[in-house]
Design a protein around this motif. Structure first.
Motif, PDB file in Angstrom:
ATOM      1  N   THR A 178     -28.924 -31.732 -16.218  1.00 43.78           N
ATOM      2  CA  THR A 178     -29.616 -30.511 -16.622  1.00 43.78           C
ATOM      3  C   THR A 178     -31.033 -30.480 -16.059  1.00 43.78           C
ATOM      4  OG1 THR A 178     -28.334 -30.395 -18.675  1.00 43.78           O
ATOM      5  CG2 THR A 178     -30.392 -29.135 -18.598  1.00 43.78           C
ATOM      6  N   LEU A 198     -30.801 -29.638 -12.462  1.00 40.59           N
ATOM      7  CA  LEU A 198     -30.423 -28.237 -12.324  1.00 40.59           C
ATOM      8  C   LEU A 198     -31.621 -27.313 -12.547  1.00 40.59           C
ATOM      9  CD1 LEU A 198     -28.245 -26.121 -11.898  1.00 40.59           C
ATOM     10  CD2 LEU A 198     -27.616 -26.346 -14.311  1.00 40.59           C
ATOM     11  N   ARG A 199     -32.484 -27.661 -13.511  1.00 40.50           N
ATOM     12  CA  ARG A 199     -33.683 -26.864 -13.756  1.00 40.50           C
ATOM     13  C   ARG A 199     -34.584 -26.829 -12.526  1.00 40.50           C
ATOM     14  NH1 ARG A 199     -35.107 -29.367 -19.707  1.00 40.50           N
ATOM     15  NH2 ARG A 199     -33.846 -27.942 -20.953  1.00 40.50           N
ATOM     16  N   ALA A 247     -27.864 -21.466 -13.059  1.00 42.41           N
ATOM     17  CA  ALA A 247     -29.056 -21.970 -13.734  1.00 42.41           C
ATOM     18  C   ALA A 247     -29.931 -20.837 -14.251  1.00 42.41           C
ATOM     19  CB  ALA A 247     -29.848 -22.865 -12.787  1.00 42.41           C
TER      20      ALA A 247
END
Length: 230
Positions: free
Chosen positions: A168, A171-172, A217
């Motif tokens: 995550t 991905l950010r 995203a």
């Protein structure tokens, strides 16, 4: 942490103008890349890409037999690991966006200099998005426009895939527009580890390329969760 040596990067050049195609291939070869194939039309490009399996394809959009966009879709379907750098005379927004939607990692105008081309191929090989100045903002704007479209039903509900905290986090940063190298530096991990996290995330989310990943995203609101940005 170092980038992949250019000597180990295999490249294919696709353009229907023989003199231009040969000049680009020669420049890349002289810079240390291994040019494994060239092609002058769409069908030939697909066939030779399957046989040579280059890591990077430098691709013109205007090709006889099949467009560059069609070629990009086909070669990425055959080999999802291939990177495509479009090298085109056209700076039309529609052409740029169609190329990126088809899976191209970057888009460079033919007015670019030799060193700019060499650097673009080097960066494309490691998965960094490369765009002629002025086009990066256009592409990010399109990501955000696409994010206003409701996500497919399959991505909703209790069966939605679960990402690890690190996936995550990566991905950010992808959603913020950072390159894989920048992400690696920020998280103090290797470039290879970033690539592995991205590939794992693509597999979990059943996505095919960075374009779809960024769209996901932004839909999830991850592009606004960190300080800084593009």
């Amino acid at each position: 942490m170092t980038d992949q040596p250019v000597q180990s990067v295999t490249v294919m050049v696709v353009d229907d103008h023989p003199m231009w195609r040969d000049a680009v291939a020669r420049d890349l070869s002289d810079s240390g890349f291994t040019v494994v194939a060239t092609a002058g039309d769409g069908p030939e490009a697909v066939r030779r890409a399957r046989a040579a399996r280059p890591q990077v394809i430098v691709l013109d959009l205007n090709l006889p037999g099949a467009s560059g966009v069609e070629v990009c879709k086909q070669v990425m379907s055959d080999d999802p690991a291939v990177r495509v750098l479009v090298l085109s005379a056209s700076g039309e927004h529609e052409d740029v966006l169609e190329a990126v939607k088809s899976g191209a990692t970057g888009y460079l105008l033919k007015s670019a200099g030799r060193e700019e081309l060499v650097d673009a191929v080097r960066r494309t090989a490691v998965g960094d998005p490369v765009f002629t100045p002025g086009l990066a903002g256009l592409v990010l704007g399109e990501y955000r426009r696409l994010a206003t479209v409701p996500p497919p039903a399959a991505a909703e509900g209790p069966e939605a895939p679960r990402l690890t905290d690190r996936e995550t986090e990566v991905l950010r940063l992808v959603a913020k527009g950072l390159s894989y190298k920048q992400i690696a530096q920020r998280l103090v991990i290797s470039h290879r580890t970033v690539q592995n996290h991205v590939q794992n995330t693509l597999g979990k989310l059943q996505l095919h390329n960075r374009v779809e990943l960024v769209r996901y995203a932004i839909e999830a609101g991850l592009d606004g969760d960190l300080d800084g940005g593009m």
